[in-house]
Design a protein around this motif. Structure first.
Motif, short mmCIF file in Angstrom:
data_model
loop_
_atom_site.label_atom_id
_atom_site.label_comp_id
_atom_site.label_asym_id
_atom_site.label_seq_id
_atom_site.Cartn_x
_atom_site.Cartn_y
_atom_site.Cartn_z
N ASP A 194 0.84 -1.20 0.00
CA ASP A 194 0.00 0.00 0.00
C ASP A 194 0.88 1.25 0.00
O ASP A 194 0.61 2.20 -0.74
CB ASP A 194 -0.94 -0.01 1.21
CG ASP A 194 -1.85 1.20 1.22
OD1 ASP A 194 -2.61 1.38 0.23
OD2 ASP A 194 -1.80 1.97 2.19
N LYS A 195 1.92 1.27 0.81
CA LYS A 195 2.86 2.40 0.84
C LYS A 195 3.52 2.56 -0.52
O LYS A 195 3.70 3.68 -1.00
CB LYS A 195 3.93 2.20 1.92
CG LYS A 195 3.41 2.31 3.32
CD LYS A 195 3.01 3.73 3.65
CE LYS A 195 2.63 3.85 5.11
NZ LYS A 195 2.27 5.21 5.47
N ARG B 113 2.34 1.85 -3.48
CA ARG B 113 1.38 2.50 -4.39
C ARG B 113 1.21 3.98 -4.04
O ARG B 113 1.16 4.84 -4.93
CB ARG B 113 0.03 1.79 -4.34
CG ARG B 113 0.03 0.44 -5.04
CD ARG B 113 -1.37 -0.17 -5.10
NE ARG B 113 -1.86 -0.55 -3.80
CZ ARG B 113 -1.62 -1.71 -3.19
NH1 ARG B 113 -0.87 -2.60 -3.79
NH2 ARG B 113 -2.12 -1.97 -2.01
N ARG B 114 1.13 4.28 -2.76
CA ARG B 114 0.98 5.68 -2.34
C ARG B 114 2.19 6.52 -2.72
O ARG B 114 2.05 7.66 -3.17
CB ARG B 114 0.76 5.77 -0.83
CG ARG B 114 -0.60 5.28 -0.40
CD ARG B 114 -0.68 5.29 1.12
NE ARG B 114 -1.91 4.69 1.56
CZ ARG B 114 -2.84 5.36 2.23
NH1 ARG B 114 -2.68 6.61 2.53
NH2 ARG B 114 -3.94 4.74 2.60
#
Length: 73
Positions: free
Chosen positions: A38-39, A41-42
């Motif tokens: 997730d990080k 992608r962020r």
């Protein structure tokens, strides 16, 4: 590959590195692969427009590159 102290190994298995022109700019470690992805992608959204930006997500336990951006494989 950088070896972490045993006390940190489980909580810091997944390493995310942001580099530009082969210089580290920012990095982080997470114990959860889902959180680390997730990080990843962020960070693409936050830092992807930096000139020469490259992101690499590595499993520090196996040494496997799980994701890189832009994809250099």
């Amino acid at each position: 590959m950088t070896q972490l102290p045993a006390s940190m190994a489980d909580s810091a298995r997944y390493h995310l590195l942001l580099a530009t022109s082969l210089r580290p700019v920012q990095q982080g470690w997470w114990g959860s692969e889902a959180v680390a992805r997730d990080k990843f992608r962020r960070w693409i959204g936050e830092y992807g427009d930096m000139p020469g930006a490259r992101l690499v997500l590595t499993d520090e336990e196996t040494g496997e590159v799980l994701a890189d951006w832009p994809d250099h494989r």
